[in-house]
Enzyme design. Structure first.
Site, mmCIF file in Angstrom:
data_model
loop_
_atom_site.group_PDB
_atom_site.id
_atom_site.type_symbol
_atom_site.label_atom_id
_atom_site.label_comp_id
_atom_site.label_asym_id
_atom_site.label_seq_id
_atom_site.Cartn_x
_atom_site.Cartn_y
_atom_site.Cartn_z
ATOM 1 N N ALA A 60 37.226 16.843 8.586
ATOM 2 C CA ALA A 60 36.168 15.861 8.306
ATOM 3 C C ALA A 60 36.206 14.852 9.455
ATOM 4 C CB ALA A 60 36.436 15.176 6.971
ATOM 5 N N VAL A 61 35.510 15.210 10.519
ATOM 6 C CA VAL A 61 35.546 14.401 11.751
ATOM 7 C C VAL A 61 34.656 13.175 11.567
ATOM 8 C CG1 VAL A 61 35.133 14.458 14.239
ATOM 9 C CG2 VAL A 61 35.792 16.560 13.054
ATOM 10 N N SER A 117 37.448 6.072 8.973
ATOM 11 C CA SER A 117 37.872 7.442 8.678
ATOM 12 C C SER A 117 36.995 8.051 7.588
ATOM 13 C CB SER A 117 39.353 7.449 8.272
ATOM 14 O OG SER A 117 39.851 8.763 8.272
ATOM 15 N N ASN A 118 37.378 9.215 7.133
ATOM 16 C CA ASN A 118 36.642 9.963 6.112
ATOM 17 C C ASN A 118 37.573 10.319 4.965
ATOM 18 O OD1 ASN A 118 33.912 10.644 6.903
ATOM 19 N ND2 ASN A 118 34.826 11.698 8.631
ATOM 20 N N HIS A 119 36.990 10.659 3.804
ATOM 21 C CA HIS A 119 37.782 11.247 2.727
ATOM 22 C C HIS A 119 38.104 12.677 3.122
ATOM 23 C CE1 HIS A 119 37.280 8.235 -0.336
ATOM 24 N NE2 HIS A 119 35.975 8.232 -0.163
#
Ligand code: C5P
Length: 237
Positions: free
Chosen positions: A114-115, A47-49
């Protein structure tokens, strides 16, 4: 609890002048927000922040300006407030987010999510066991949601975000061209002004013939300022 400054900024949206309250009346706006999660196995993901705060603030501000909003949200670490007019469509992966966006994209598309750039090619069906020798994970690129929407036969007005750690203007202009969007909203991350998980942010806006800097302010105010610029470009006088 949110900072008092943020609560005041959100309250301001309730008391907008009558002219502003109809700035986006009649427009259908789709907004993506938050991170996506790409499964490695049933208990692990990439995942992303992203707190989702910017996307949720834009959704709330768009409703305050009279728009009909579809908010498509990845999983949030902490829940965020929304006006009653918005029921977010919750998704997990980039593919699910793309499908939800394409179902009814509307007049304006704002991609704040934030893909994750990649997803595991073959997620395991059962929990993978630890291997003392380490492991290799094969990743495959995710679809670029905003570029896909901008390439539709009749695209909506498209807005992309660019979070950069350096050379903000250069990278933002490159993304504006590569993704073929109408407007790009760029911000520096990782430094003092870093936008992730913060209640305040600043943005540089770039479009075909101009640019505008929106200084550091609470995200609800920033969302209003961004939407005001979008309205100016959407309805050129
Ligand atoms: O290329 P980069 O990920 O920096 O671009 C960021 C912008 O593109 C954001 O608006 C983000 O929501 C959008 N994006 C997307 N689909 C992806 C990757 C990014 O819509 N797979």
């Amino acid at each position: 609890m949110y900072e008092p400054k943020l609560i005041c900024a959100a309250l301001e949206q309730l008391f907008l002048p009558a002219a502003d309250k109809s700035l986006l009346a009649g427009l259908r706006i789709t907004i993506t927000a938050g991170p996506t999660r790409e499964a490695i196995d049933p208990v692990r993901f990439i995942s992303n922040h992203s707190s989702g705060k910017m996307g949720y603030a834009i959704a709330a501000a768009a409703v305050a300006l009279g728009a009909k909003v579809r908010l498509i949200s990845g999983p949030l670490a902490s829940p965020l407030p929304l006006p009653a007019a918005i029921t977010p469509i919750m998704v997990t992966s980039a593919t699910e987010m793309l499908n939800a966006v394409l179902a009814d994209v509307g007049d304006i598309f704002i991609a704040t999510a934030a893909v994750a750039d990649y997803r595991p090619l073959a997620p395991a069906t059962h929990k993978m066991k630890r291997d003392a020798n380490g492991m290799n994970l094969t990743l495959t690129p995710n679809p670029d949601i905003v570029a896909t929407v901008a390439a539709l036969a009749s695209p909506p007005f498209c807005v992309a975000f660019a979070a950069e750690t350096e050379a903000l203007k250069d990278y933002a202009r490159q993304k504006f061209i590569a993704k073929k969007v109408n407007l790009i909203a760029a911000n520096l991350v990782g430094g003092l002004e870093g936008g992730f998980n913060r209640d305040e942010n600043s943005l540089w806006l770039f479009w075909g013939s101009g640019e505008l800097q929106l200084p550091l302010m609470p995200k609800p105010q920033l969302a209003l300022a961004l939407l005001q610029q979008i309205a100016l470009l959407y309805y050129p006088s």
